[in-house]
Design a protein around this motif. Structure first.
Motif, PDB file in Angstrom:
ATOM      1  N   UNK A  78       0.828  -1.202   0.000  1.00 21.39           N
ATOM      2  CA  UNK A  78       0.000   0.000   0.000  1.00 21.39           C
ATOM      3  C   UNK A  78       0.866   1.258   0.000  1.00 21.39           C
ATOM      4  N   UNK A  79       1.976   1.218   0.711  1.00 22.21           N
ATOM      5  CA  UNK A  79       2.901   2.356   0.698  1.00 22.21           C
ATOM      6  C   UNK A  79       3.407   2.611  -0.716  1.00 22.21           C
ATOM      7  N   UNK A  80       3.678   1.544  -1.451  1.00 25.97           N
ATOM      8  CA  UNK A  80       4.099   1.694  -2.852  1.00 25.97           C
ATOM      9  C   UNK A  80       3.004   2.363  -3.679  1.00 25.97           C
ATOM     10  N   UNK A  81       1.753   1.989  -3.435  1.00 27.11           N
ATOM     11  CA  UNK A  81       0.631   2.587  -4.158  1.00 27.11           C
ATOM     12  C   UNK A  81       0.528   4.079  -3.850  1.00 27.11           C
ATOM     13  N   UNK A  82       0.663   4.419  -2.572  1.00 24.58           N
ATOM     14  CA  UNK A  82       0.628   5.825  -2.153  1.00 24.58           C
ATOM     15  C   UNK A  82       1.750   6.609  -2.845  1.00 24.58           C
ATOM     16  N   UNK A  83       2.928   6.025  -2.875  1.00 25.74           N
ATOM     17  CA  UNK A  83       4.059   6.683  -3.534  1.00 25.74           C
ATOM     18  C   UNK A  83       3.847   6.840  -5.023  1.00 25.74           C
ATOM     19  N   UNK A  85       1.185   7.398  -6.507  1.00 22.62           N
ATOM     20  CA  UNK A  85       0.267   8.515  -6.730  1.00 22.62           C
ATOM     21  C   UNK A  85       0.839   9.847  -6.237  1.00 22.62           C
ATOM     22  N   UNK A  86       2.091   9.837  -5.837  1.00 20.90           N
ATOM     23  CA  UNK A  86       2.761  11.076  -5.457  1.00 20.90           C
ATOM     24  C   UNK A  86       2.284  11.688  -4.156  1.00 20.90           C
ATOM     25  N   UNK A  87       1.774  10.859  -3.254  1.00 20.49           N
ATOM     26  CA  UNK A  87       1.271  11.360  -1.970  1.00 20.49           C
ATOM     27  C   UNK A  87       2.402  11.314  -0.946  1.00 20.49           C
ATOM     28  N   UNK A  88       2.757  12.463  -0.421  1.00 15.58           N
ATOM     29  CA  UNK A  88       3.812  12.530   0.602  1.00 15.58           C
ATOM     30  C   UNK A  88       3.254  12.066   1.939  1.00 15.58           C
ATOM     31  N   UNK A  89       4.096  11.382   2.714  1.00 18.88           N
ATOM     32  CA  UNK A  89       3.641  10.871   4.002  1.00 18.88           C
ATOM     33  C   UNK A  89       4.774  10.934   5.024  1.00 18.88           C
ATOM     34  N   UNK A  90       4.408  10.731   6.270  1.00 20.03           N
ATOM     35  CA  UNK A  90       5.405  10.743   7.343  1.00 20.03           C
ATOM     36  C   UNK A  90       5.006   9.732   8.411  1.00 20.03           C
ATOM     37  N   UNK A  91       5.994   9.321   9.190  1.00 19.86           N
ATOM     38  CA  UNK A  91       5.755   8.384  10.287  1.00 19.86           C
ATOM     39  C   UNK A  91       5.637   9.150  11.597  1.00 19.86           C
ATOM     40  N   UNK A  92       4.625   8.807  12.362  1.00 20.05           N
ATOM     41  CA  UNK A  92       4.520   9.325  13.729  1.00 20.05           C
ATOM     42  C   UNK A  92       4.989   8.218  14.669  1.00 20.05           C
ATOM     43  N   UNK A  98       1.009   8.718   8.164  1.00 24.23           N
ATOM     44  CA  UNK A  98      -0.005   9.723   7.868  1.00 24.23           C
ATOM     45  C   UNK A  98       0.361  10.465   6.594  1.00 24.23           C
ATOM     46  N   UNK A  99      -0.655  10.987   5.918  1.00 24.04           N
ATOM     47  CA  UNK A  99      -0.414  11.894   4.790  1.00 24.04           C
ATOM     48  C   UNK A  99       0.185  13.195   5.311  1.00 24.04           C
ATOM     49  N   UNK A 100       1.144  13.756   4.573  1.00 20.65           N
ATOM     50  CA  UNK A 100       1.628  15.095   4.906  1.00 20.65           C
ATOM     51  C   UNK A 100       0.528  16.116   4.686  1.00 20.65           C
TER      52      UNK A 100
END
Length: 392
Positions: A78-83, A85-92, A98-100
């Motif tokens: 799923x992280x690959x899918x998010x990437x 689509x160019x969606x930036x994210x971060x780890x808490x 979470x999405x940036x």
């Protein structure tokens, strides 16, 4: 109108499934817009998965059921899918991703995947009739004040559970499961705050601190939040999934604090200080003020023997409380329980005795911890069903 697959529910699991089914696919939802739970999740930034997601983070009558789907579509997929689509994210903390930007990015990503797969989406559409046929299923839906008959070979239940009814949550999946003879496990609100009938923590509302909450079955270390109705915060929400009415819980207010040693040292350096003053250096002052009515902490530091300090530490480490209940489905993040996994194939999510009927996501008796785990189950179970349908 005839479709290969009709999916009831345009949430995380339903849209994920639609993107992988192949053939002519229709997704139906009674809400005004798809992905409403996604939209509000994570404070509007969507805690879309967890880096450490695994079978041990899920509750079910059959703890092995989730293994197949989670292994075949992982958090990394799923992280690959998010990437992609160019969606930036971060780890808490604790592996939570979470999405940036906004949770709406995840919804749009799923809609884009839906469109790529050629699936249709009908919102503000309600199912009025449903029956099994020799070749699949026949439905009648109401859309724009019109009754529309539909048929399909495959029907997917992705309508979620009962949590947060103000967002349109219903027990539709359970009703359909009952209609077709599928057994259910007990359902109840989970990942939900505790309440106390005497509202004993009303004056502490807003106070927060790290804590360890436990019962006979498990424990969680995370933030504890006092509210006007009772207790909330991540540690409380986590424990609520393992709690039963009438059961006591234990609260450790100093799980990682060497308070005994700190108080002994300060007794030597500044024994004239009031014990409560020193405690307020390590715990929220409002909490200390409240606790002094329940736990002996009178006098100055110099007045405290080692035995008295040990008793104080024991009291702060094992505060026993018995909630009167929870806030229920009104604020619960998820529904515990659901369609019995004994009724389903763990590989395909298809009902064993009702060919063409699938159940995924929160509708099934698989419930994740707080922290992105329930979304990962939605992605994994949706992918499992969609892939199985595509391969038929």
């Amino acid at each position: 109108m005839t479709f290969d697959t009709i999916i009831l529910g345009a949430g995380a699991a339903g849209m994920m499934c639609a993107a992988h089914c192949g053939g002519r696919v229709l997704v139906i939802d009674h809400a005004k817009a798809p992905g409403e739970k996604i939209r509000i999740s994570g404070g509007g930034r969507c805690n879309f998965t967890n880096m450490y997601a695994g079978p041990g983070n899920f509750l079910s009558k059959n703890p092995h059921f989730c293994k197949s789907a989670l292994a075949r579509y992982t958090q990394w997929d799923f992280i690959d899918l998010v990437g992609h689509h160019g969606i930036a994210w971060h780890e808490k903390t604790l592996g939570q991703l979470f999405c940036d930007g906004s949770s709406k990015q995840i919804i749009q990503m799923l809609l884009d995947e839906l469109a790529r797969a050629g699936a249709e989406l009908w919102v503000q559409t309600s199912v009025t009739e449903l029956r099994k046929t020799e070749s699949g299923f026949a439905l009648e839906v109401e859309r724009e004040a019109k009754r529309i008959p539909l048929t399909c070979r495959n029907l997917v239940l992705a309508t979620g559970g009962k949590s947060i009814p103000k967002m349109g949550a219903t027990g539709l999946a359970y009703d359909i499961a009952h209609q077709f003879g599928l057994q259910m496990t007990e359902t109840r609100a989970a990942l939900v705050p505790f309440t106390f009938s005497d509202r004993r923590f009303k004056e502490l509302s807003g106070v927060s601190l790290p804590a360890r909450l436990s019962n006979k079955r498990t424990s969680f270390d995370d933030a504890l939040l006092f509210t006007h109705r009772g207790l909330s915060g991540p540690s409380v929400l986590q424990l609520s999934s393992y709690w039963r009415e009438g059961e006591a819980i234990r609260v450790n207010l100093i799980p990682d604090l060497p308070l005994f040693d700190l108080l002994r040292e300060q007794r030597q350096a500044g024994g004239r200080k009031a014990l409560t003053t020193e405690l307020a250096r390590h715990l929220p002052a409002r909490l200390v003020d409240d606790l002094r009515h329940h736990i002996p902490m009178q006098g100055n530091l110099a007045d405290q023997s080692d035995a008295a300090l040990s008793d104080l530490i024991a009291a702060l480490s094992a505060w026993r409380l018995t909630p009167s209940g929870t806030e229920g489905y009104r604020t619960a993040e998820v529904t515990l329980g659901g369609i019995d996994t004994d009724e389903l194939s763990s590989k395909t999510m298809e009902a064993r005795d009702v060919p063409g009927l699938y159940a995924i996501g929160e509708a099934v008796d698989v419930t994740g911890w707080l922290g992105g785990y329930n979304f990962q189950w939605a992605w994994s179970s949706g992918h499992a069903a969609g892939s199985a349908i595509a391969s038929r």
